[in-house]
Design a protein around this motif. Structure first.
Motif, PDB file in Angstrom:
ATOM      1  N   SER A 173       1.081  -1.545   0.241  1.00  0.00           N
ATOM      2  CA  SER A 173      -0.436   0.257  -0.198  1.00  0.00           C
ATOM      3  C   SER A 173       1.046   1.358  -0.184  1.00  0.00           C
ATOM      4  CB  SER A 173      -0.837  -0.067   1.218  1.00  0.00           C
ATOM      5  OG  SER A 173      -2.121  -1.015   0.811  1.00  0.00           O
ATOM      6  N   ASP A 200      -5.396  -1.278  -4.544  1.00  0.00           N
ATOM      7  CA  ASP A 200      -4.694  -2.237  -3.774  1.00  0.00           C
ATOM      8  C   ASP A 200      -6.133  -3.309  -3.073  1.00  0.00           C
ATOM      9  OD1 ASP A 200      -3.390  -2.573  -0.995  1.00  0.00           O
ATOM     10  OD2 ASP A 200      -3.528  -0.391  -0.952  1.00  0.00           O
ATOM     11  N   GLU A 201      -5.857  -4.578  -3.539  1.00  0.00           N
ATOM     12  CA  GLU A 201      -5.761  -5.670  -2.609  1.00  0.00           C
ATOM     13  C   GLU A 201      -7.235  -5.541  -3.384  1.00  0.00           C
ATOM     14  OE1 GLU A 201      -4.861  -7.591   0.073  1.00  0.00           O
ATOM     15  OE2 GLU A 201      -3.321  -6.741   1.117  1.00  0.00           O
TER      16      GLU A 201
HETATM   17 MG   LIG Z   1      -2.270  -2.960   2.570  1.00  0.00          MG
END
Ligand SMILES: [Mg+2]
Ligand SMILES: Nc1ncnc2c1ncn2[C@@H]1O[C@H](COP(=O)(O)OP(=O)(O)OP(=O)(O)O)[C@@H](O)[C@H]1O
Length: 238
Positions: free
Chosen positions: A45, A162-163
């Motif tokens: 991140s 992000d994910e």
């Molecule tokens: Mg992360």
């Protein structure tokens, strides 16, 4: 001059005394899906935050089409064509699906917003069915679709995710990754961060492995999927 769409050179980032990134290098070429995999706390991140200017590196360089992003404010980086879908799908919970999407298109004119909505609804028909629903009442997977849709409303050239699979039911994860592939086929370059290495490698061209803030492996996703070290550490195979 760099002919990569995005490149990070020897980027280091700290949070106070914690060094989150250490000499990170990474490049993304136009048209690619590149993935950055790594365990909790590896710095995934942080890498995305540094690209969009939410965090400024202590050292190194970040280039977009050969131009440094280091002194450019975050909103201008967005206007240059980079959109981030942050971890935990930050949708506006009290606004409707439509209002969230319109917010994503704030830099564009009415006709472009209309086209954007058509595109997002074709990609995620579930969002069209829930157009008036308040975003906070959508399921986790639907909120992820909305967060991606909102980012697409800005018509980015580089999409940072992000994910996107985190905490989402397997069936929706599959449709989200199919949508990511479709977005890429439309010409959008993608950098996706994932803990789910299996999924990320399956849906990408190239990959980087991050361990405690350092790039420890890189290569084509097919190569890395078959690498014994990746299999053991990230794919749960021996
Ligand atoms: Mg992360
Ligand atoms: N705001 C912050 N203040 C202090 N340390 C932070 C902060 N954000 C992240 N860190 C630390 O920086 C390191 C990298 O964090 P980062 O969030 O980039 O990891 P990640 O790879 O995204 O992990 P995850 O998969 O859990 O999301 C970790 O050691 C984390 O504890």
């Amino acid at each position: 001059m760099s002919d990569h769409l995005l490149s990070l050179r020897r980027v280091s980032c700290n949070y106070g005394a914690v060094q989150a990134l250490n000499d990170v290098h990474l490049k993304v070429d136009a048209g690619e899906i590149v993935t950055l995999i790594g365990a909790n706390g590896a710095g995934k991140s942080t890498t995305l935050k540094a690209i969009v200017g939410l965090l400024r590196p202590e050292a190194g360089e970040i280039l977009f089409e050969g131009n440094s992003l280091l002194r450019i404010p975050t909103h201008k980086i967005a206007a240059m064509g980079i959109a981030l879908v942050p971890e935990g799908r930050a949708v506006f919970a009290n606004l409707s699906v439509l209002e969230n999407l319109e917010m994503g298109g704030y830099l564009r004119n009415t006709a472009e917003i209309r086209q954007g909505l058509e595109y997002v609804f074709a990609l995620f028909p579930r969002l069209q069915e829930r157009i008036k629903q308040v975003a906070g009442t959508l399921s986790g997977g639907e909120q992820q679709m909305l967060a991606i849709g909102r980012a697409l409303m800005a018509k980015p050239r580089l999409l940072l995710l992000d994910e996107p699979s985190l905490g989402i039911a397997p069936l929706l994860v599959k449709s989200i990754y199919e949508a990511i592939d479709a977005i890429n086929r439309e010409g959008v370059t993608i950098l996706v961060v994932e803990q789910n290495a299996h999924l990320a490698l399956k849906h990408s061209h190239r990959a980087y492995v991050l361990e405690t803030g350092r790039v420890v492996m890189e290569g084509s996703s097919r190569e890395l999927e078959n690498d014994p070290r990746v299999k053991e550490a990230y794919l749960g195979e021996v």
